[in-house]
Design an enzyme around this catalytic site. Structure first.
Site, PDB file in Angstrom:
ATOM      1  N   GLN A   9       5.159   2.617   4.208  1.00  0.00           N
ATOM      2  CA  GLN A   9       5.318   1.948   5.504  1.00  0.00           C
ATOM      3  C   GLN A   9       6.792   1.851   5.892  1.00  0.00           C
ATOM      4  O   GLN A   9       7.660   1.645   5.056  1.00  0.00           O
ATOM      5  CB  GLN A   9       4.688   0.553   5.463  1.00  0.00           C
ATOM      6  CG  GLN A   9       4.371   0.018   6.845  1.00  0.00           C
ATOM      7  CD  GLN A   9       3.183  -0.934   6.838  1.00  0.00           C
ATOM      8  OE1 GLN A   9       2.322  -0.861   5.970  1.00  0.00           O
ATOM      9  NE2 GLN A   9       3.131  -1.812   7.802  1.00  0.00           N
ATOM     10  N   SER A  94       4.033   2.903  -2.248  1.00  0.00           N
ATOM     11  CA  SER A  94       3.091   1.925  -1.709  1.00  0.00           C
ATOM     12  C   SER A  94       1.862   2.636  -1.152  1.00  0.00           C
ATOM     13  O   SER A  94       1.141   3.296  -1.897  1.00  0.00           O
ATOM     14  CB  SER A  94       3.779   1.042  -0.664  1.00  0.00           C
ATOM     15  OG  SER A  94       2.962  -0.043  -0.284  1.00  0.00           O
ATOM     16  N   LEU A  95       1.596   2.551   0.168  1.00  0.00           N
ATOM     17  CA  LEU A  95       0.428   3.241   0.717  1.00  0.00           C
ATOM     18  C   LEU A  95       0.489   4.737   0.456  1.00  0.00           C
ATOM     19  O   LEU A  95      -0.542   5.421   0.440  1.00  0.00           O
ATOM     20  CB  LEU A  95       0.287   2.965   2.218  1.00  0.00           C
ATOM     21  CG  LEU A  95       1.233   3.711   3.165  1.00  0.00           C
ATOM     22  CD1 LEU A  95       0.642   5.026   3.648  1.00  0.00           C
ATOM     23  CD2 LEU A  95       1.601   2.852   4.344  1.00  0.00           C
ATOM     24  N   HIS A 203       3.351  -6.786  -1.383  1.00  0.00           N
ATOM     25  CA  HIS A 203       3.731  -6.630  -2.798  1.00  0.00           C
ATOM     26  C   HIS A 203       4.297  -7.926  -3.396  1.00  0.00           C
ATOM     27  O   HIS A 203       5.273  -7.914  -4.135  1.00  0.00           O
ATOM     28  CB  HIS A 203       4.707  -5.463  -2.976  1.00  0.00           C
ATOM     29  CG  HIS A 203       4.124  -4.156  -2.564  1.00  0.00           C
ATOM     30  ND1 HIS A 203       3.097  -3.557  -3.265  1.00  0.00           N
ATOM     31  CD2 HIS A 203       4.380  -3.353  -1.502  1.00  0.00           C
ATOM     32  CE1 HIS A 203       2.757  -2.425  -2.642  1.00  0.00           C
ATOM     33  NE2 HIS A 203       3.508  -2.289  -1.583  1.00  0.00           N
TER      34      HIS A 203
END
Length: 312
Positions: A9, A94-95, A203
């Site tokens: 992101q 992350s994503l 997170h």
């Protein structure tokens, strides 16, 4: 050995993927499949905005993934560069870990889009708007960031969320605690702290309700076997087992993105070059982590064509 890496992101922007969609049937097919899976014209939002809607985490997460996978499909179908043949492993920030898993066959594209839509919604819903935020610490290493977060917490949540590279760490938690941390940066020898324009404290332990929702979703749609190993965010270690990876994806919602350590682990395991698909965020981070690593960030058709010629 070569690692293919997938951004997270913050790499979204209006117009993303437009050039690929205009030039390539492969890209258009990806965007069409994601639109159909989500019952939403996400591709139009990516192309035309508005920016505030694209930035919403439930839109940004599947959009960034769709753009990365479209970039991969163009590379594979239009330029003949197969990830399974030219790559030794994958990783994502992350994503981006979901995009990486999609790239190696652990999830189908439609399932990946739906999982990320849900992940975005769950993360947004976990904490009331305004109660949590994040800040980037520039000129901070992990030990400085940990010490600062501990001092600023004062009974609230203030935790290291992303260990990105030797000069950039992100903290996450209650808004008041993060604001205290930014005010204390000089006391800990940190160059600068900036509150990020995010809608939730990603997170961090405040994301526990979102982790519970993802545990349920991943129980219903578990990752299948993957064609290349992945380096997981929360362990910074190689994973080959789908069931282990499923558990780590749940842990990732509240856990630290150990990107710096992941890159070092890949380097130690023989990775010499890193190829970022669909963004120009991770490549510079890799360069700051290890100046000897070879880095390429592929976004445009020209980028893809030049890369394909280089490794032919």
């Amino acid at each position: 050995m070569r690692a293919f890496i997938f951004p997270g992101q913050g790499s979204q922007k209006v117009g993303m993927g437009s050039e690929l969609a205009e030039a390539s049937v492969a890209a258009r097919e990806v965007f069409g499949e994601v639109d159909e899976a989500l019952k939403q014209k996400l591709s139009a939002l990516m192309r035309d905005g508005p920016d505030d809607q694209l930035t919403l985490t439930e839109n940004a997460q599947p959009a960034i993934m769709a753009n990365a996978i479209a970039t991969l499909r163009v590379l594979e179908q239009d330029f003949g560069v197969k990830l399974a043949e030219k790559g030794g492993c994958v990783a994502g920030h992350s994503l981006g870990e979901y995009a990486a898993l999609c790239a190696v066959g652990a999830f189908g594209l439609a399932d990946t889009a739906r999982l990320l839509k849900l992940r975005g919604q769950a993360m947004q819903a976990a904490v009331p708007l305004g109660e949590g935020t994040m800040a980037v610490l520039l000129g901070a290493d992990i030990d400085q960031a940990k010490a600062l977060a501990e001092a600023a917490a004062q009974g609230q949540v203030c935790e290291v969320a992303n260990d990105n590279d030797p000069s950039q760490v992100v903290i996450s938690g209650h808004t008041a605690a993060i604001e205290r941390a930014v005010g204390l940066v000089k006391d800990f020898g940190i160059k600068r702290g900036m509150i990020l324009n995010v809608s939730a404290p990603f997170h961090s332990s405040l994301m526990a309700p979102a982790a519970a929702r993802m545990a349920e979703a991943l129980g219903e749609t578990p990752p299948a076997a993957f064609t290349l190993p992945i380096y997981a965010n929360v362990t910074a270690a190689r994973v080959d087992d789908p069931e282990e990876e499923r558990a780590l994806l749940v842990e990732q919602v509240t856990g630290r993105v150990r990107w710096r350590e992941s890159v070092l682990a890949m380097r130690a395991d023989g990775v010499e070059s890193f190829v970022e698909l669909g963004g120009k965020v991770l490549g510079p981070m890799v360069g700051r982590i290890d100046k000897d690593a070879q880095v390429a960030s592929l976004v445009t058709m020209a980028d893809l064509e030049a890369f394909a010629k280089e490794i032919a």
